[in-house]
Scaffold this motif. Structure first.
Motif, PDB file in Angstrom:
ATOM      1  N   LEU A 159      67.162  33.003  79.645  1.00  0.00           N
ATOM      2  CA  LEU A 159      66.335  34.192  79.857  1.00  0.00           C
ATOM      3  C   LEU A 159      65.402  34.399  78.677  1.00  0.00           C
ATOM      4  N   GLU A 160      64.264  35.017  78.960  1.00  0.00           N
ATOM      5  CA  GLU A 160      63.302  35.308  77.900  1.00  0.00           C
ATOM      6  C   GLU A 160      63.708  36.567  77.153  1.00  0.00           C
ATOM      7  N   LEU A 161      63.624  36.527  75.843  1.00  0.00           N
ATOM      8  CA  LEU A 161      63.882  37.712  75.030  1.00  0.00           C
ATOM      9  C   LEU A 161      62.551  38.421  74.799  1.00  0.00           C
ATOM     10  N   THR A 162      62.607  39.751  74.791  1.00  0.00           N
ATOM     11  CA  THR A 162      61.375  40.506  74.571  1.00  0.00           C
ATOM     12  C   THR A 162      61.527  41.364  73.323  1.00  0.00           C
ATOM     13  N   PRO A 163      60.433  41.616  72.608  1.00  0.00           N
ATOM     14  CA  PRO A 163      60.540  42.407  71.380  1.00  0.00           C
ATOM     15  C   PRO A 163      60.979  43.839  71.680  1.00  0.00           C
ATOM     16  N   GLU A 164      61.824  44.361  70.804  1.00  0.00           N
ATOM     17  CA  GLU A 164      62.289  45.736  70.931  1.00  0.00           C
ATOM     18  C   GLU A 164      61.779  46.477  69.705  1.00  0.00           C
ATOM     19  N   THR A 165      60.793  47.342  69.923  1.00  0.00           N
ATOM     20  CA  THR A 165      60.133  47.960  68.766  1.00  0.00           C
ATOM     21  C   THR A 165      61.069  48.895  68.014  1.00  0.00           C
ATOM     22  N   ALA A 166      62.017  49.525  68.726  1.00  0.00           N
ATOM     23  CA  ALA A 166      62.864  50.529  68.066  1.00  0.00           C
ATOM     24  C   ALA A 166      63.681  49.919  66.938  1.00  0.00           C
ATOM     25  N   ARG A 167      64.044  48.659  67.051  1.00  0.00           N
ATOM     26  CA  ARG A 167      64.900  48.069  66.032  1.00  0.00           C
ATOM     27  C   ARG A 167      64.163  47.070  65.152  1.00  0.00           C
ATOM     28  N   SER A 168      62.856  46.966  65.316  1.00  0.00           N
ATOM     29  CA  SER A 168      62.087  46.080  64.449  1.00  0.00           C
ATOM     30  C   SER A 168      61.736  46.825  63.171  1.00  0.00           C
ATOM     31  N   THR A 169      61.574  46.076  62.094  1.00  0.00           N
ATOM     32  CA  THR A 169      61.228  46.661  60.805  1.00  0.00           C
ATOM     33  C   THR A 169      59.938  46.008  60.325  1.00  0.00           C
ATOM     34  N   PRO A 170      59.368  46.503  59.216  1.00  0.00           N
ATOM     35  CA  PRO A 170      58.135  45.870  58.719  1.00  0.00           C
ATOM     36  C   PRO A 170      58.299  44.395  58.386  1.00  0.00           C
ATOM     37  N   GLU A 171      59.520  43.918  58.216  1.00  0.00           N
ATOM     38  CA  GLU A 171      59.642  42.487  57.946  1.00  0.00           C
ATOM     39  C   GLU A 171      60.514  41.745  58.951  1.00  0.00           C
ATOM     40  N   SER A 172      60.776  42.339  60.082  1.00  0.00           N
ATOM     41  CA  SER A 172      61.532  41.592  61.088  1.00  0.00           C
ATOM     42  C   SER A 172      61.212  42.140  62.470  1.00  0.00           C
ATOM     43  N   THR A 173      61.373  41.295  63.455  1.00  0.00           N
ATOM     44  CA  THR A 173      61.217  41.708  64.835  1.00  0.00           C
ATOM     45  C   THR A 173      62.558  41.504  65.534  1.00  0.00           C
TER      46      THR A 173
END
Lengths: 289, 471
Positions: free
Chosen positions: B365-379
Motif C-alpha cells: 500500500l502507498e503511504l501518504t504524508p501526515e502533516t499532524a505528526r511531521s516536524t520541520p526536519e521529518s515527514t
C-alpha cells in the motif's frame, strides 16, 4: 597598408568556405540479399540513398537475409576517410540505439553488412520499423553528417519463436497489492429462517394440546404444596434456576462462573428433590396416581 | 571550567562532523602529492565543507585503509595513478572490504593515464567495464569545445544531466543555467552491466564514441561503445548504502575547467558558454560522501485503529488479530548538505510503499504524508489498512530503494492470531441460527412443563368418576 585591405575580403571568403566544410556522402545504396532454401542467392530490394531525405518506404529485413549498405564518404566534396562512420539503428519508442561501424577505405568508400543476428534483441522485438541513421564525422573543423536515411522493418521468422527479452530489474515503485478477503459466511433468507423458527415454536402448543387431550392436569398441585410446601417450591424452583444458569452461560457467563453455580443449584436440587419426590412416591403408594 | 571547555570542544566537533552523515576523514590518493596543486579549488571546496584531507601516494608504506579491523578513513578519492599496480595496501579485495564497511570511494580516471589493474578489477567486480587495454578516449565530433580542442574533439561539452527517470530526483544538474555546460575533458567512458545498483549520472551524447588513440587513430575497426551506452560518470550504491562514483575524466575536477569559458562548435552556433564543472564536482563528491541523498528513519509506529476501542492505545503491540484495522506510521528525514530536512517523494510517479508480508506480500500500500505528526526536519508517512484474514507471523516492511537515495529497509515483525471463540458474532445475530435457538427454547419450556405435569398431575377421571389406576 593597401594590400592587406585588399586581401581581407578574400580571406573572409576563404574562412567562410572553410567553416562550411562538411561531411556528406555520395553513391549511397542499400540492398537486401535474401538467402533462399538451398544455395540459390536471390538479390532484391535495391534502393538508392539520398543524404538529404530519408527513404519513404521501409526496407524489410528477413531472418535469413543480409542488409548491405555502401556509400562514398566525402569531406567537402572530396572522397576521404572519416574517423567516425557509423550506421545507427534506433528503436523508435524507447530510443534505444545500436551503432554499426562501417568499414571505410582510404578513398571514402564505405560498406556494412547487417543481418538479424547482429541486431540486439531489444531492437529485434520492436513493433515499429527501426530508424537507420548514418553518422559521418572526423577530427578537424569539418562539420559532421548525422541524418536518418532509411527505415528497417524486421521481418520475424514465423517458424522461429521470438526470444523474449526480459527487462533488467530497476529500483522503483511496485504495483499495489490489496489482499482479497475470503467471503463472509452467508445465511439463508431471513423469511425462511423465521418460518422454520415459528414452525419449531409451534410444536410447543401442539405438545401441550396433546397432553391436555390425554388428560394431563395440575390438580394435585395444592395437595403437594400442602404436604411438603418448602421442598416442592425449592425443587421446582431449582429446576427453573438450573435452566436460568444455562441461559446466563449462553448470554454472558464463562465456564468458571457457571460451574460453581451449577454445583450449588445441583446440591439444592438433590436435597429438596429427595423430599419432594418422596412426597410424590407417597401419593403413588396411596394409590392417588 | 574544564568541563565547560570540553563541552565547547565537543560542540565544535559536532559542528565540524555535521558535514557528512558518515564521518569526515577523507583520504586523497595521488600519483604524486605535488599533483594536488592541479585540483586546488576542488580540494579547497572539500575542506571548506568540513572534510579532513590526508594525502598519500600508493607507494607510501603507512597507507592503510583499516586499523585493527576498523576503517581508518571514511571516504577515499583516487586521482589518476601512473603505476600499473597499487601495491599490497590497495588490492581490489581491500577496496571491496572498504565498501562493505560502508566506506565511500570517488574514482577519477583519465584517458591519458592507464587505469591501475587494481581499480579495473574493482570496477569489473561491480559490473563496470572499461575499454580494453585500460585506455580509451571519448570523442564527439558534434559537441566539442572549439576553443581548447578544435582538432582533437576530446573536450566534450555536455548539458548538465536532467532527471534520469521521471520518478528520480535530479541531484546533479538541477538549477544549472541555460548557458552552462559540463566540460568533459580527455575522459574515459565505461559500459555498465544490467545490475540495479549501477546508475549512470552522466551519459555520453548520442554521437560520441570511444576509441583507442594508440591503435585506432586512423580507423575505428572495433567499436567499444558509442552514444548513450557510454557512461561518463557512474554511480554505484551497494546494498549497505556505501557509494562508489566513477568519474571518467579527472581533468573535469582541475582548476582549469572550474568556471572556465568554452566555445560550442560552429555547427551548433559557436556561442561561448560557462562551465558547470565546479558545482557538478561539488554535487558528485557530496553525493559520494553522503552529504546528499541520505535517508534516515526517525521512528516507526503501528497500532490498532478500531473505532471506539479506547483500550487499544498500546503502540507497536506484538500481536494483532486477523481483520483488525491497523495504522502504520514511519517518519523519514533526508540529509541535504548541512542539515536534516523532511523527506518528500521526488515526484508523483514515485511512492513510498508498505508491504504486509508473510513469505510474500499480502498488502502493498502507498503511504501518504501526515502533516499532524511531521516536524520541520521529518515527514511522517502513514497508512490505514485492514489486516488479512490469515493468521501467522507477518512483517510490516518498508523497502524503499531508489537510485541516488540511500536504502531504507525496515522490518517489524508481529503475530496475527485468529479469532478467539468469544469474538465471533453471537448466534442470535445470525438469522440462519434462529430455528436452532427456537428449538432450544422449546425444549427448555417443554422440559419444565413435563416436570410440572409429572409431579402435580392427578390421574385423569374416567367416565365413572374413578381414577383409572385403581384396577
Amino acid at each position: 597598408m593597401r594590400p592587406p585591405q585588399l586581401f581581407a575580403p578574400a580571406l573572409l571568403l576563404l574562412a567562410a568556405s572553410f567553416a562550411h566544410a562538411a561531411w556528406d556522402f555520395d553513391d549511397g545504396s542499400i540492398s537486401v540479399v535474401a538467402k533462399q532454401s538451398g544455395d540459390s542467392i536471390k538479390e532484391k530490394q535495391v534502393a538508392l540513398l539520398n543524404p538529404k531525405a530519408p527513404l519513404s518506404k521501409p526496407v524489410s529485413l528477413g531472418s535469413t537475409s543480409t542488409l548491405k549498405l555502401s556509400l562514398t564518404a566525402k569531406d567537402n566534396g572530396k572522397g576521404k576517410r572519416p574517423h567516425q562512420a557509423f550506421l545507427v539503428l534506433q528503436e523508435q519508442e524507447s530510443g534505444l540505439k545500436a551503432p554499426f561501424p562501417l568499414t571505410v577505405k582510404e578513398n571514402g568508400k564505405a560498406a556494412a553488412q547487417i543481418s538479424q543476428k547482429d541486431i540486439p534483441i531489444q531492437l529485434l522485438n520492436a513493433a515499429k520499423p527501426l530508424k537507420a541513421s548514418i553518422v559521418l564525422a572526423s577530427f578537424g573543423s569539418s562539420e559532421g553528417f548525422n541524418a536518418p536515411v532509411f527505415n528497417v522493418k524486421i521481418e520475424a521468422d514465423p517458424a522461429v519463436p521470438l526470444s523474449a527479452y526480459e527487462r533488467p530489474l530497476r529500483y522503483g515503485k511496485k504495483p499495489e497489492i490489496h489482499h482479497i478477503f475470503r467471503p463472509d459466511p452467508k445465511s439463508p433468507p431471513k423469511v425462511v429462517s423465521l418460518f422454520f423458527a415459528l414452525a419449531v415454536v409451534a410444536t410447543l402448543p401442539a405438545l401441550f394440546i396433546g397432553w391436555i387431550f390425554l388428560g394431563a392436569n395440575l390438580n394435585h398441585l395444592s395437595k403437594a404444596i400442602g404436604a411438603a410446601p418448602l421442598s416442592h417450591a425449592t425443587f421446582f424452583g431449582s429446576i427453573v434456576a438450573m435452566e436460568f444458569v444455562f441461559f446466563m452461560y449462553y448470554t454472558s457467563w464463562n465456564l468458571f462462573q457457571t460451574l460453581p453455580v451449577i454445583g450449588a443449584v445441583a446440591v439444592i436440587t438433590l436435597l429438596s428433590g429427595t423430599k419432594a419426590l418422596g412426597e410424590v412416591q407417597r401419593r403413588r403408594l396411596a394409590g392417588e396416581r | 571550567m574544564r568541563s565547560l571547555f570540553s563541552l565547547c570542544l565537543f560542540l565544535l566537533a559536532a559542528v565540524v562532523s555535521a558535514v557528512s552523515t558518515s564521518g569526515n576523514r577523507l583520504l586523497v590518493i595521488l600519483d604524486d602529492v605535488a599533483d594536488k596543486a592541479n585540483y586546488s579549488k576542488f580540494l579547497a571546496d572539500l575542506e571548506g565543507r568540513g572534510f579532513q584531507l590526508s594525502f598519500e601516494t600508493p607507494k607510501s608504506e603507512s597507507l592503510t585503509l583499516f586499523h585493527l579491523g576498523e576503517r581508518t578513513y571514511d571516504h577515499v578519492i583516487f586521482f589518476p595513478i601512473k603505476t600499473k599496480g597499487l601495491g599490497p595496501n590497495l588490492t581490489p579485495n581491500i577496496l571491496v572490504d572498504f565498501l562493505n564497511a560502508k566506506g565511500n570511494i570517488l574514482l577519477a580516471i583519465s584517458s591519458g593515464i592507464a587505469t591501475p589493474n587494481s581499480l579495473v578489477s574493482l570496477l569489473a567486480e561491480l559490473d563496470i567495464q572499461l575499454p580494453a587495454d585500460r585506455t580509451g578516449l571519448v570523442v564527439d565530433h558534434f559537441n566539442y569545445d572549439a576553443s581548447s580542442a578544435p582538432e582533437k574533439h576530446d573536450v566534450l561539452l555536455l548539458p548538465p544531466p536532467g532527471r534520469l527517470r521521471p520518478d528520480i530526483k535530479d541531484f546533479f544538474g538541477a538549477g544549472a543555467g541555460s548557458n552552462e555546460v559540463l566540460a568533459f575533458s580527455r575522459g574515459v567512458g565505461a559500459v555498465l552491466g544490467t545490475g540495479e545498483l549501477l546508475t549512470p549520472i552522466l551519459r555520453a551524447p548520442r554521437t560520441a564514441y570511444s576509441y583507442n588513440p594508440k591503435e585506432q587513430a586512423e580507423v575505428v575497426d572495433d567499436l567499444f561503445a558509442a552514444g548513450e551506452q557510454l557512461a561518463l560518470v557512474t554511480a554505484f550504491q551497494a546494498r549497505n548504502s556505501a557509494r562508489l562514483t566513477l568519474l571518467g575524466s579527472a581533468e573535469m575536477l582541475q582548476d582549469t575547467w572550474f568556471d572556465a569559458e568554452v566555445t560550442k562548435p560552429s555547427a551548433t552556433g559557436g556561442r561561448k558558454a560557462k562551465t558547470f564543472n565546479r558545482e557538478f564536482a561539488k554535487r558528485v563528491s557530496g553525493w559520494t560522501f553522503n552529504e546528499i541523498g541520505v535517508l534516515r528513519v526517525n521512528w516507526i509506529e503501528h497500532r490498532l485503529d478500531e473505532p471506539g476501542n479506547s483500550a487499544s492505545n498500546e503502540t507497536n503491540p506484538k500481536i494483532y488479530r486477523i481483520k483488525n484495522n491497523v495504522k502504520y506510521t514511519i517518519s523519514l528525514s533526508e540529509y541535504a548538505w548541512t542539515n536534516w530536512e523532511p523527506f518528500t517523494l521526488p515526484s508523483d510517479d514515485d511512492a513510498l510503499q508498505l508491504e504486509f508480508s508473510m513469505l510474500s506480500p499480502f498488502h502493498r500500500l502507498e503511504l501518504t504524508p501526515e502533516t499532524a505528526r511531521s516536524t520541520p526536519e521529518s515527514t511522517a508517512y502513514t497508512v490505514h489498512f485492514r489486516l488479512p484474514d490469515q493468521h501467522g507471523i507477518f512483517n510490516f516492511k518498508v523497502n524503499y530503494k531508489r537510485p541516488f537515495l540511500s536504502n531504507v529497509e525496515e522490518k517489524n515483525t508481529v503475530s496475527v492470531r485468529h479469532m478467539a471463540h468469544d469474538e465471533w458474532p453471537r448466534s442470535f445475530a445470525i438469522s440462519g441460527a434462529w430455528p436452532w435457538i427456537a428449538g432450544i427454547g422449546v425444549t427448555v419450556a417443554g422440559w419444565l412443563a413435563f416436570c410440572a405435569v409429572w409431579m402435580y398431575s392427578a390421574p385423569p377421571l374416567t367416565d365413572k368418576g374413578e381414577t383409572k389406576k385403581t384396577q
